[in-house]
Design an enzyme around this catalytic site. Structure first.
Site: not given
Ligand code: EPZ
Length: 431
Positions: A22-23, A117, A122, A306, A398
């Protein structure tokens, strides 16, 4: 509101395929608009964040053609709007990659300032520092970042004040079409940074050193068409590795690059798992109760932030007291209160969690506070005795494609439900 309902106790056994990262995908989809030719991208994860970004690209005038669930064609020649709507940045912070892409190609861009978030404030000061160093005028007006470079962008020697994945990628994109030579020091080394550099180079950029802390970029006038396959998602893979360990299972995780998982493999081995590495797969076997260790999250190749909630949940079931230190984000232990409802015994002091392992969890109703913590709570439910209901699973969707489908294929009793009635039906079915 969608929920996951889980009847814990089944070991995860079998094999699964990992999807694209995803990233990496969020940056690569943004970079794809930097050419007026058509870019063909494969191994795209079908998750909410990438789908929102594709909508944002269409909204500014880019052509997006879905070839299949994991393949897309993008053509940026029809972009007419250099301003990204707030609705997109609100949904996914990484829409800010469009800033680096639009600034690099059109020398102007406007993107709403991303808020904080659930895991921290961030800021993006390092992104803006890089754009200004390249010669862009960058102002914050009415909540938006307005960047322009009428005279063009010029290569510079840039030092990042801290290791930042996003800033490294955003500056790399803008510099790839600047005049002259840019050196980016203290760059992030994550595999997805390397993947974005490889993608840009496949479009004709001239980027060297990605994967080290010094990236050298010689700007080019134009970028051209490319066909590209996104790198496997190391965090998705790591999440299933920990799921196997937490349920005393035996899982073969396919389509991975074992080298990207070394920090996770080292920790799992240290606490008593058996981990077997193959060319493009990794197998995790855990037959007995695991034991304590210390973990500190660090930029790659250190232990990834993560993967912090996931290993904390695993250590909450291990023998002994473990210490987990979160050195990247300031608020990434919100799941601890939810885990306490399942019997977890974790005390947070500042950016450190002191984890006293317990024999087992009991199922409870919990709420996902963010993407990775949500996945960690699902893992807790898989290991728990009884029924767990996880609320707010849109966070999990997500970044994890078909999460419940993949887990069920490994023997988990898990279902995505849309009403209390369905929760009752699940309870009745599993007894
Ligand atoms: C990326 O976020 C990932 N997101 C995050 O994954 C990941 O946790 C993070 O990198 C670290 O690996 C995407 O790639 C879309 P950073 P990013 O810039 O780029 C501070 C997930 O679960 N900082 O490396 O935003 C920042 O506050 C997500 O998939 C500044 O102070 O992370 C943080 O403390 C969550 N100023 C630290 O640096 C800046 O200008 C590292 O952040 C930029 C960052």
């Amino acid at each position: 509101m969608e929920q996951y309902v889980i009847r814990g106790g089944n070991p995860l056994v079998g094999e699964i395929e990992i999807g694209g990262a995803k990233n990496a995908a969020l940056a690569i989809l943004s970079a794809a608009i930097m050419t007026d030719e058509t870019v063909y991208i494969e191994n795209l994860p079908d998750v909410r964040d990438t789908n929102v970004l594709l909508d944002a690209i269409q909204k500014i005038g880019g052509i997006v053609e879905r070839v299949n669930r994991h393949t897309v064609r993008i053509n940026g020649s029809t972009i007419g709007d250099y301003s990204v709507d707030y609705e997109y940045i609100k949904k996914i912070r990484a829409s800010y990659y469009l800033l680096g892409a639009l600034l690099g190609k059109y020398k102007k861009a406007e993107v709403p300032l991303p808020g904080g978030c659930n895991i921290g404030s961030r800021p993006i000061d390092q992104h803006l520092k890089g754009f200004r160093a390249l010669g862009a005028q960058v102002d914050i007006r009415h909540g938006a970042i307005c960047a322009s470079a009428e005279q063009g962008l010029f290569g510079r020697h840039i030092y990042l004040d801290m290791v930042s994945v996003g800033a490294t990628i955003n500056i790399m994109m803008a510099a790839s079409m600047a005049n002259g030579y840019t050196i980016l020091e203290n760059a992030a080394r994550e595999p997805h940074v390397v993947d974005v550099a490889n993608f840009l180079n496949s479009m004709g950029a001239n980027i060297k050193g990605a994967g080290t802390d010094v990236i050298r970029i010689r700007g080019v006038e134009k970028l051209h068409a490319a066909n590209y396959m996104i790198v496997p998602d190391m965090i998705e893979a790591g999440t299933y590795m920990i799921g196997a360990a937490a349920t005393k299972g035996d899982v073969l995780i396919k389509n991975v690059i074992p080298k990207h998982l070394e920090a996770i493999t080292a920790k799992l081995t240290e606490i008593g798992c058996e981990v077997q590495e193959f060319d493009d797969a990794i197998r995790v076997i855990a037959s007995k109760r695991l034991h304590r260790t210390h973990v500190k999250t660090l930029p790659y190749p250190g232990y990834p932030t993560d993967m912090q909630p996931q290993i904390s949940v695993l250590l909450a079931l291990a023998r002994g007291t473990s210490i987990v230190t979160e050195s990247i984000f300031e608020n990434r232990f919100k799941y601890v209160d939810e885990l306490a409802r399942m019997g977890g015994n974790v005390k947070v002091e500042g950016n450190t969690a002191i984890i006293d392992g317990v024999e087992g969890f009991t199922g409870a109703r919990v709420s996902a506070p963010d993407l990775r913590a949500g996945a960690a709570l699902v893992i807790a439910g898989l290991a728990a005795d009884g029924i767990t209901v996880v609320d707010d699973i849109t966070y999990i969707q997500r970044g994890y494609e078909d999460f419940e489908v993949k887990l069920a294929s490994l023997g988990a009793e898990i279902q995505k439900v849309f009403s209390e009635k369905e929760v009752q039906k699940f309870r009745y079915r599993v007894g």
